[in-house]
Design a protein around this motif. Structure first.
Motif, PDB file in Angstrom:
ATOM      1  N   LEU A  30       0.830  -1.205   0.000  1.00  0.00           N
ATOM      2  CA  LEU A  30       0.000   0.000   0.000  1.00  0.00           C
ATOM      3  C   LEU A  30       0.863   1.254   0.000  1.00  0.00           C
ATOM      4  O   LEU A  30       0.558   2.237  -0.691  1.00  0.00           O
ATOM      5  CB  LEU A  30      -0.927  -0.005   1.218  1.00  0.00           C
ATOM      6  CG  LEU A  30      -2.094  -0.998   1.180  1.00  0.00           C
ATOM      7  CD1 LEU A  30      -2.844  -0.974   2.497  1.00  0.00           C
ATOM      8  CD2 LEU A  30      -3.032  -0.675   0.025  1.00  0.00           C
ATOM      9  N   ARG A  31       1.936   1.220   0.767  1.00  0.00           N
ATOM     10  CA  ARG A  31       2.842   2.369   0.841  1.00  0.00           C
ATOM     11  C   ARG A  31       3.498   2.646  -0.511  1.00  0.00           C
ATOM     12  O   ARG A  31       3.677   3.800  -0.897  1.00  0.00           O
ATOM     13  CB  ARG A  31       3.915   2.086   1.895  1.00  0.00           C
ATOM     14  CG  ARG A  31       5.015   3.134   1.983  1.00  0.00           C
ATOM     15  CD  ARG A  31       6.068   2.722   2.993  1.00  0.00           C
ATOM     16  NE  ARG A  31       7.235   3.585   2.950  1.00  0.00           N
ATOM     17  CZ  ARG A  31       8.328   3.394   3.669  1.00  0.00           C
ATOM     18  NH1 ARG A  31       8.398   2.354   4.483  1.00  0.00           N
ATOM     19  NH2 ARG A  31       9.353   4.222   3.576  1.00  0.00           N
ATOM     20  N   LEU A  90       0.724   3.898  -3.652  1.00  0.00           N
ATOM     21  CA  LEU A  90       0.255   5.282  -3.781  1.00  0.00           C
ATOM     22  C   LEU A  90       1.137   6.103  -4.722  1.00  0.00           C
ATOM     23  O   LEU A  90       0.623   6.702  -5.680  1.00  0.00           O
ATOM     24  CB  LEU A  90       0.166   5.937  -2.399  1.00  0.00           C
ATOM     25  CG  LEU A  90      -0.355   7.378  -2.386  1.00  0.00           C
ATOM     26  CD1 LEU A  90      -1.742   7.445  -2.985  1.00  0.00           C
ATOM     27  CD2 LEU A  90      -0.352   7.939  -0.958  1.00  0.00           C
ATOM     28  N   PRO A  91       2.458   6.152  -4.532  1.00  0.00           N
ATOM     29  CA  PRO A  91       3.270   6.915  -5.492  1.00  0.00           C
ATOM     30  C   PRO A  91       3.289   6.291  -6.884  1.00  0.00           C
ATOM     31  O   PRO A  91       3.361   7.014  -7.884  1.00  0.00           O
ATOM     32  CB  PRO A  91       4.673   6.905  -4.860  1.00  0.00           C
ATOM     33  CG  PRO A  91       4.681   5.739  -3.923  1.00  0.00           C
ATOM     34  CD  PRO A  91       3.279   5.642  -3.414  1.00  0.00           C
ATOM     35  N   THR A 103       0.185   7.286  -8.573  1.00  0.00           N
ATOM     36  CA  THR A 103       0.242   8.726  -8.839  1.00  0.00           C
ATOM     37  C   THR A 103       0.988   9.017 -10.134  1.00  0.00           C
ATOM     38  O   THR A 103       0.555   9.838 -10.950  1.00  0.00           O
ATOM     39  CB  THR A 103       0.927   9.459  -7.674  1.00  0.00           C
ATOM     40  OG1 THR A 103       0.175   9.252  -6.473  1.00  0.00           O
ATOM     41  CG2 THR A 103       1.021  10.953  -7.948  1.00  0.00           C
ATOM     42  N   GLY A 154      -0.849   0.318 -10.260  1.00  0.00           N
ATOM     43  CA  GLY A 154      -0.388   0.958  -9.028  1.00  0.00           C
ATOM     44  C   GLY A 154      -0.100  -0.073  -7.957  1.00  0.00           C
ATOM     45  O   GLY A 154       0.848   0.057  -7.172  1.00  0.00           O
TER      46      GLY A 154
END
Length: 499
Positions: free
Chosen positions: A71-72, A75-76, A79, A348
């Motif tokens: 999950l960490r 996100l980037p 993005t 992602g």
């Protein structure tokens, strides 16, 4: 022990078993638990080369709880994907302000640019990501660092080949798509400009893949978002003109995109050769061998088939739905836009999953690699299925963004009603595609993607033969998604590639 700190298990003075036991005791005394576990694998007949220590980011991939870590990283990663999609949409918007001919002229060029991006970033780039991560998992930092040079060595010829292909085939291709007159002239001008800089597109994405392979997904966010801040004012300035200078028209948008890729390429090169991360590429070109390049191209080539067939499936369905008229085509187009947004969501999650799997396979942690695969599958299925169910329950909320025409709303809602509940299978198939890149077993994903395209073709032919309503094509789309997910699943169930 070699000067590089990488240990082997020779049998010249001691038996292999005794030597490995001795090194294992040394590892327990002074090395990390990851290194100790890795050296112990020598006793079981595995030949992985193991590091005396690993960097903090690689240690995170090898030791931290899997779900929070994915999950960490997701996100980037999502993005970056989303910003790049928005950049393309914004470019279309700026160009459309110059007239209908301009919009019609660049319309057939954008899918080709998107295809090059998909192959460079997700396919060949995916091969770099997983290879670098696997090398770092074994502690071979020097070998991982050399991949910055492999990215340059492959990016330049692939970029030149892309330019040559489009120079030769572009004019005939755009004419075959129905363009003529001023629209064709704009298409040729825009295409010749953007593809003249294809090498920059390839280098940008392959160097970014090398950085991502280290588990560092923050740097790509900084580069991509920073580049977007430059591109947003630069693109309209070059298209429409600014500060007394006459604009270049639609071609100005292509120039702005190349500026974006040029600055991004320099940023990634500065990060890698500036040695700001774990990789330390040499300043002189090292001795490169054909084996690693072919391994990357093998994974990337099979991945490219998956990317190409995904776009092909959408094109096939579009052609069939177009038989129902402009309103049907517009409704399907509005509904299928949501399917495009599934890609950054699925990738992602899938991208980080591939990185975690590769690092752990390199370190010999097979069970953790398998667990990461299943965690990624559950996450991607859950996220994409929730999007699909929400869209199926409230289709007018999405379709209404694009049109309030009753016929368009009806067809778009029909698409989301029939296909939305199966979005979870798209997430499943896409993450399994990333798992296949990490395990270097892409056969099942390629078969699943080809099967999805075949279902779209055959389903459309059945609808035409029965003279049924064009919305029945959406049933074929739903079955295709199910096939895309399920037919890629057996290798994970059988743990193929995790040996």
């Amino acid at each position: 022990m070699q000067a590089s700190g990488i240990m082997s298990c020779p049998t010249s003075e001691l038996s292999r078993s005794d030597k490995c036991r001795k090194e294992s005791r040394d590892a327990r005394a002074g090395f990390s638990k990851v290194s100790a576990r890795a050296i112990e694998s020598c006793q079981n007949g595995q030949s992985h080369v193991r590091p005396a220590a690993v960097d903090a980011r690689t240690r995170m991939l090898l030791e931290k709880p899997i779900a929070p870590m994915i999950l960490r990283l997701a996100l980037p990663n999502a993005t970056v994907m989303m910003v790049q999609i928005l950049i393309g949409l914004l470019e279309v918007y700026f160009v459309s302000r110059t007239g209908v001919d301009a919009l019609a002229g660049v319309a057939p060029v954008f899918p080709l640019v998107s295809l090059v991006l998909a192959v460079a970033q997700g396919a060949i780039g995916g091969g770099f990501v997983t290879t670098v991560a696997r090398a770092l998992g074994t502690g071979r930092v020097s070998a991982a660092s050399d991949h910055a040079w492999y990215a340059a060595a492959l990016g330049v010829p692939l970029g030149v080949a892309t330019t040559a292909i489009m120079v030769v085939l572009g004019p005939g291709l755009y004419a075959a798509m129905g363009l003529s007159g001023h629209a064709l002239a704009i298409a040729l001008s825009y295409s010749s400009t953007i593809f003249a800089g294809a090498t920059l597109i390839w280098l940008f994405n392959l160097l970014m893949a090398v950085v991502r392979g280290t588990g560092n997904l923050q740097v790509p966010v900084i580069v991509v978002c920073g580049g977007a801040l430059i591109l947003v004012p630069l693109s309209p300035a070059l298209i429409f003109g600014a500060f007394g200078y006459q604009g270049l028209g639609p071609t100005g948008g292509a120039v702005a995109m190349l500026v974006y890729y040029a600055f991004g390429t320099l940023a990634y090169a500065a990060y890698l050769w500036g040695r700001f991360g774990v990789l330390k590429p040499s300043f002189r070109v090292p001795r490169l061998s054909l084996g690693p390049a072919l391994a990357i191209l093998h994974v990337g080539g099979m991945s490219a088939v998956v990317s190409a067939t995904t776009n092909l499936t959408l094109a096939i369905v579009t052609a069939y739905v177009a038989m129902g008229g402009v309103e049907a085509l517009a409704g399907y187009g509005a509904g299928s836009r949501l399917e495009f947004l599934l890609v950054p969501l699925a990738y992602g999650i899938g991208g980080p999953v591939g990185i975690v799997i590769s690092a752990n396979l390199g370190a010999g942690q097979m069970e953790r690699a398998v667990k990461a695969s299943w965690v990624g599958v559950v996450m991607a299925c859950t996220v994409t299925e929730l999007v699909g169910l929400a869209a199926a329950a409230f289709p007018e909320q999405w379709i209404g963004i694009f049109s309030q025409d009753p016929s368009v709303l009806q067809v778009g809602a029909e698409y989301l009603h029939r296909v939305g509940p199966f979005f979870g299978f798209f997430g499943l198939g896409y993450v399994l595609y990333c798992v296949g890149q990490a395990t270097r077993r892409m056969e099942a994903s390629v078969l699943a993607a080809l099967l999805r395209a075949a279902i779209a073709v055959l389903g459309g032919l059945v609808v035409v033969w029965l003279k049924a309503d064009v919305t029945w094509n959406f049933v074929a789309v739903a079955f295709g998604m199910v096939a895309f997910g399920l037919f890629a699943l057996p290798p994970l169930v059988n743990r193929s590639g995790f040996e």
